[in-house]
Design an enzyme around this catalytic site. Structure first.
Site, short mmCIF file in Angstrom:
data_model
loop_
_atom_site.label_atom_id
_atom_site.label_comp_id
_atom_site.label_asym_id
_atom_site.label_seq_id
_atom_site.Cartn_x
_atom_site.Cartn_y
_atom_site.Cartn_z
N LEU A 1 0.86 -1.17 0.00
CA LEU A 1 0.00 0.00 0.00
C LEU A 1 0.90 1.22 0.00
O LEU A 1 1.85 1.31 0.78
CB LEU A 1 -0.91 0.00 1.24
CG LEU A 1 -1.99 1.08 1.31
CD1 LEU A 1 -2.99 0.92 0.16
CD2 LEU A 1 -2.72 1.01 2.66
N ASP A 2 0.61 2.17 -0.88
CA ASP A 2 1.43 3.37 -1.03
C ASP A 2 1.66 4.05 0.32
O ASP A 2 0.76 4.10 1.17
CB ASP A 2 0.74 4.32 -2.01
CG ASP A 2 1.59 5.54 -2.31
OD1 ASP A 2 2.58 5.39 -3.04
OD2 ASP A 2 1.25 6.63 -1.82
N ARG A 3 2.85 4.59 0.52
CA ARG A 3 3.23 5.19 1.80
C ARG A 3 2.26 6.29 2.25
O ARG A 3 1.94 6.39 3.44
CB ARG A 3 4.65 5.76 1.68
CG ARG A 3 5.21 6.30 2.99
CD ARG A 3 6.62 6.82 2.81
NE ARG A 3 6.63 8.06 2.04
CZ ARG A 3 6.47 9.27 2.58
NH1 ARG A 3 6.27 9.40 3.88
NH2 ARG A 3 6.51 10.35 1.82
N THR B 1 -0.88 6.62 1.51
CA THR B 1 -2.25 6.13 1.64
C THR B 1 -2.41 5.39 2.95
O THR B 1 -1.54 4.60 3.33
CB THR B 1 -2.60 5.20 0.47
OG1 THR B 1 -2.40 5.89 -0.77
CG2 THR B 1 -4.05 4.74 0.54
N ARG C 1 -5.07 8.00 -7.82
CA ARG C 1 -4.69 9.41 -7.79
C ARG C 1 -4.63 9.98 -9.20
O ARG C 1 -5.07 11.12 -9.45
CB ARG C 1 -3.35 9.56 -7.07
CG ARG C 1 -3.43 9.12 -5.61
CD ARG C 1 -2.07 8.81 -5.01
NE ARG C 1 -1.25 10.00 -4.85
CZ ARG C 1 -0.02 9.98 -4.36
NH1 ARG C 1 0.54 8.83 -4.00
NH2 ARG C 1 0.67 11.11 -4.24
#
Length: 308
Positions: free
Chosen positions: A147-149, A151, A247
């Site tokens: 999971l993106d940092r 997010t 995004r």
């Protein structure tokens, strides 16, 4: 072809939830390396300096199965060495990491904004994986996906290494339903719900991904959940998993996610502003457990702050 034997277990424990680095001394048909020191200098001096390599050898930082390794020991092809890297100085992320579910096979964590999932680059000990290993006492824990940092939300982690492949396969084969929430501007001119399909490409070393002409490789379903003044709360369901996909798609609709430091404009690098988290949350994970056949559904306990 000679089959490489399985690496032995590390003689070093984890440090701050991080595994030691492992080195296998490679083939040396030209006889370039007479000693362990010569190889380690060739391998690491360019990155950390010859002096630092010498310091690590003198202090016993390089360890083999029988203990610390001396630099003058003869080079031996196939020998395994281990060492702990020097950790970068990190700014602590001032938010706790929650646990939504835990059993003998999996941990479902509620990752806060700003915390990377796995160690990488300048984020090592301040990562979800390192924290969970330390806090839960689970040294073999591994994430099944990333999971993106920036997010927040749900991350599925696997307790036992032998189980990890089965859960990773669920994500690879798109057998996990993921639902996100976002806060972004409200624009009545944007017709919702909508399914966005486009081709997204991300170049190494470039912060922003971009949409380009060509066969679509990404798909997101986007719907408005509620509106408060000039902002809306949106449900985002990705059917694919391209880098920064949600995004990029929200920005393409003219609805960039609130506090996004990359879309539509890449902000200058600087200290983290923990008061302005990206308003994107991984809300739901649904899948059929590959071992029990039971349908699982997990909901994040976090909430976005953008709507007040």
């Amino acid at each position: 072809m000679r089959r490489r034997s399985k690496a032995p277990s590390s003689p070093l424990p984890q440090r701050d939830g991080i595994d030691p680095a492992r080195v296998r001394l490679p083939d040396d048909p030209e006889g370039v390396w007479g000693t362990v020191r010569e190889h380690l200098l060739d391998r690491y001096a360019g990155a950390i300096g010859a002096g630092r390599v010498e310091e690590m050898l003198l202090s016993g930082r390089f360890v083999g199965t029988d203990g610390p390794v001396g630099g003058d020991e003869p080079y031996a092809v196939g020998r395994y060495l281990w060492f702990h890297r020097d950790f970068p100085v990190e700014t602590p992320v001032p938010f706790p990491i929650g646990v939504v579910h835990r059993d003998e096979r999996i941990v479902v964590a509620d990752k806060p904004h700003f915390l990377a999932t796995m160690p990488r680059g300048r984020h090592v000990t301040e990562t979800a994986l390192a924290r969970l290993r330390r806090e839960l006492g689970l040294p073999h824990l591994q994430p099944a996906h990333r999971l993106d940092r920036l997010t927040a939300g749900l991350v599925l982690c696997v307790v036992r290494p032998e189980d990890r492949g089965a859960y990773q396969t669920l994500f690879r084969d798109r057998l996990v339903r993921k639902e996100y929430e976002a806060v972004a501007p409200y624009d009545p001119a944007v017709g919702l719900p909508v399914t966005v399909r486009s081709r997204i490409e991300k170049e190494r070393g470039v912060m922003a991904a971009r949409e380009v002409p060509g066969e679509p490789n990404s798909e997101s379903r986007i719907a408005l959940l509620e509106r408060r003044g000039g902002l809306g709360r949106y449900r985002l369901v990705p059917e694919t998993g391209r880098t920064h996909q949600l995004r990029v798609h929200m920005n393409a609709l003219g609805l960039p996610i609130l506090h996004d430091p990359i879309y539509p404009v890449v902000r200058e690098d600087g200290p983290e502003d923990f008061s302005r988290p990206l308003q994107l949350l991984a809300r739901t994970l649904e899948f059929t457990d590959p071992f029990t056949g039971v349908a699982r559904c997990f909901e994040s306990r976090l909430a976005l702050s953008g709507l007040g």
